[in-house]
Design an enzyme around this catalytic site. Structure first.
Site, PDB file in Angstrom:
ATOM      1  CE  LYS A  38     -16.811  27.023 -26.808  1.00  0.00           C
ATOM      2  NZ  LYS A  38     -15.379  26.673 -27.329  1.00  0.00           N
ATOM      3  NE  ARG A 135     -10.142  31.129 -31.820  1.00  0.00           N
ATOM      4  CZ  ARG A 135     -10.682  30.469 -31.557  1.00  0.00           C
ATOM      5  NH1 ARG A 135     -11.026  29.256 -32.431  1.00  0.00           N
ATOM      6  NH2 ARG A 135     -10.897  29.709 -30.159  1.00  0.00           N
ATOM      7  CG  HIS A 164      -8.592  27.337 -27.368  1.00  0.00           C
ATOM      8  ND1 HIS A 164      -8.755  26.989 -26.076  1.00  0.00           N
ATOM      9  CD2 HIS A 164      -8.867  27.569 -28.356  1.00  0.00           C
ATOM     10  CE1 HIS A 164      -9.772  26.029 -26.533  1.00  0.00           C
ATOM     11  NE2 HIS A 164     -10.294  26.508 -27.992  1.00  0.00           N
ATOM     12  NE  ARG A 219     -10.545  27.594 -21.639  1.00  0.00           N
ATOM     13  CZ  ARG A 219      -8.782  27.188 -21.904  1.00  0.00           C
ATOM     14  NH1 ARG A 219      -7.864  28.084 -20.828  1.00  0.00           N
ATOM     15  NH2 ARG A 219      -8.332  26.935 -23.377  1.00  0.00           N
ATOM     16  CE1 TYR A 260     -41.303  18.764 -53.035  1.00  0.00           C
ATOM     17  CE2 TYR A 260     -40.060  18.851 -50.996  1.00  0.00           C
ATOM     18  CZ  TYR A 260     -41.471  19.222 -52.151  1.00  0.00           C
ATOM     19  OH  TYR A 260     -41.847  19.864 -50.952  1.00  0.00           O
ATOM     20  CB  CYS A 307     -39.052  17.333 -47.262  1.00  0.00           C
ATOM     21  SG  CYS A 307     -39.083  15.393 -48.840  1.00  0.00           S
ATOM     22  CG  ASP A 309     -41.565  21.445 -43.509  1.00  0.00           C
ATOM     23  OD1 ASP A 309     -41.332  21.742 -42.721  1.00  0.00           O
ATOM     24  OD2 ASP A 309     -42.771  21.297 -44.307  1.00  0.00           O
TER      25      ASP A 309
HETATM   26  C1  LIG Z   1     -15.359  25.714 -26.369  1.00  0.00           C
HETATM   27  C2  LIG Z   1     -13.735  26.007 -25.629  1.00  0.00           C
HETATM   28  C3  LIG Z   1     -13.626  25.161 -25.104  1.00  0.00           C
HETATM   29  C4  LIG Z   1     -13.970  23.870 -25.104  1.00  0.00           C
HETATM   30  O1  LIG Z   1     -12.863  22.912 -25.989  1.00  0.00           O
HETATM   31  P1  LIG Z   1     -13.722  21.589 -26.387  1.00  0.00           P
HETATM   32  O2  LIG Z   1     -12.991  21.451 -27.278  1.00  0.00           O
HETATM   33  O3  LIG Z   1     -15.056  21.714 -26.610  1.00  0.00           O
HETATM   34  O4  LIG Z   1     -12.836  20.873 -24.833  1.00  0.00           O
HETATM   35  C5  LIG Z   1     -12.004  25.380 -24.296  1.00  0.00           C
HETATM   36  N1  LIG Z   1     -11.781  26.786 -24.469  1.00  0.00           N
HETATM   37  C6  LIG Z   1     -11.824  27.415 -24.956  1.00  0.00           C
HETATM   38  C7  LIG Z   1     -11.651  29.180 -24.457  1.00  0.00           C
HETATM   39  C8  LIG Z   1     -13.014  27.424 -25.952  1.00  0.00           C
HETATM   40  O5  LIG Z   1     -13.790  28.788 -26.738  1.00  0.00           O
END
Ligand SMILES: *Cc1c(COP(=O)(O)O)cnc(C)c1O
Length: 371
Positions: A38, A135, A164, A219, A260, A307, A309
């Site tokens: 992602k 969430r 998650h 994941r 600056y 700065c 740039d």
């Molecule tokens: C971003 C994400 C992950 C990966 O998490 P990490 O901490 O980067 O390993 C896994 N599952 C979901 C749903 C996520 O949003």
């Protein structure tokens, strides 16, 4: 006109990505690996990273938005894709047609996905249970209704249930066990509804510390990019190096000030190296006065303000040459600053540092490309 001068450039080491993913796969030998790409692969570039991840054994790719998944499909990626968070107006039909697995956290989402499946086809859906992150995901109180509806919906194939974790990067945090318990209950409810789904729960941190939570698919995101989310040491190789090069060298006398606001004044005669990268290129202005770069085989301090740039490096009596490499952050193996070090100074996490390198002015170069 394109120049070969690395004004602001991130080098992405695909060998490091493959190394990290191979290591992660070996740590979860009974599970399939879903490489999370992602946010343009955390700023590393979704397509090249996706290819490298597949080469290293990933059998799934995970994205946030359906658009991110479709872009991979359109680029020829045939691996299983899973996308999990969209705006309510997303066109699920395009995802189903492209063979992208979709997430549902509510009856409303489930119905919209089912309605988008063409007659005679089934959308592949992963039902998300909220086990405590609060969430997205379905609250436990509404879960039985969701799994019953999914089991009864002919245009939906329930591939998995998933969730998650909130605190997996703190291995002793009690929330993880509580979430695991709720996940087990959600699975039992799904089984009672007649479903036989896969399960996935582990992000990088849980992959590295909680083998009991690997289930069918893991994941990993951040660890694939070589950034370690857990306290223990791991043999991960950061894949991103942010570099520029010296554009101009000059000598100033003691008492002259730099950049600056004249916040820095030379205490001795010194050589300055001008680096043509600034906050528009991902060098945070708030690191002014407290950052080093790697130049000429050692760390040297940035003099005065960063700065938009450009920035200026205090080199003392060392005389760099125009074109000499300047590393803003890298793997840290030689002593150069790291994304982790920047994050610590800025009060954030390395995830945010690398992800924010996705910028139009920053050029990407891939090392170790195979195709
Ligand atoms: C971003 C994400 C992950 C990966 O998490 P990490 O901490 O980067 O390993 C896994 N599952 C979901 C749903 C996520 O949003």
């Amino acid at each position: 006109m394109t120049s070969s001068f690395p004004r602001a450039q991130v080098d992405i080491d695909l060998d490091a990505i493959r190394h990290n993913l191979t290591l992660l796969g070996a740590r979860a030998p009974g599970s399939q690996v879903m490489a999370v790409v992602k946010a343009d692969a955390y700023g590393h570039g979704a397509l090249p990273v996706a290819r490298a991840a597949v080469e290293a054994g990933a059998s799934w790719l995970g994205t946030c938005s359906l658009g991110e998944a479709l872009a991979l499909r359109e680029a020829g990626i045939e691996t299983r894709l899973f996308s999990w968070l969209d705006t309510p107006d997303v066109d699920f039909a395009a995802g189903i047609e492209a063979g992208v697995d979709l997430a549902a956290s509510s009856l409303g989402e489930l119905r919209r996905i089912a309605a988008a499946a063409k007659p005679g086809t089934r959308a592949r859906v992963h039902l998300k249970i909220d086990t405590g992150l609060s969430r997205n995901g379905c609250p436990p109180s509404a879960w039985a209704e969701l799994v019953d509806a999914a089991a009864a919906e002919p245009r939906v194939e329930v591939v998995a249930i998933w969730s998650h974790l909130a605190c997996a990067d703190e291995p002793d945090h009690p929330a993880t066990d509580e979430q695991a318990k709720r996940f087990a209950e959600a699975y039992d409810t799904a089984r009672s509804a007649g479903l036989d789904p896969m399960r996935h729960l582990a992000n990088s941190a849980a992959l590295l510390t909680r083998p009991d939570l690997h289930f069918d698919v893991v994941r990993p995101g951040i660890a694939m990019y070589g950034l370690n989310p857990v306290p223990q040491a791991e043999d991960l190789r950061p894949a991103m190096t942010f570099r520029s090069a010296v554009a101009l060298v000059k000598r100033i006398e003691a008492g002259e000030s730099v950049s600056y606001g004249h916040t820095w004044t030379a205490s001795r005669d010194t050589n300055l190296a001008l680096v043509p990268a600034g906050y528009a290129d991902g060098v945070p202005r708030s690191l002014s006065g407290r950052m080093d770069v790697w130049l000429g085989g050692r760390r040297r301090p940035v003099a005065g303000r960063v700065c938009m740039d450009q920035l200026v490096v205090d080199c003392g009596d060392y005389t760099p040459a125009v074109g000499d490499e300047v590393v803003l952050f890298g793997a840290g193996t030689h002593g150069e600053p790291t994304a982790r070090e920047w994050a610590g100074k800025l009060g954030t996490i390395d995830y945010e540092i690398v992800t924010s390198m996705y910028r139009p002015r920053v050029r990407r170069r891939y090392l170790g490309e195979r195709s």
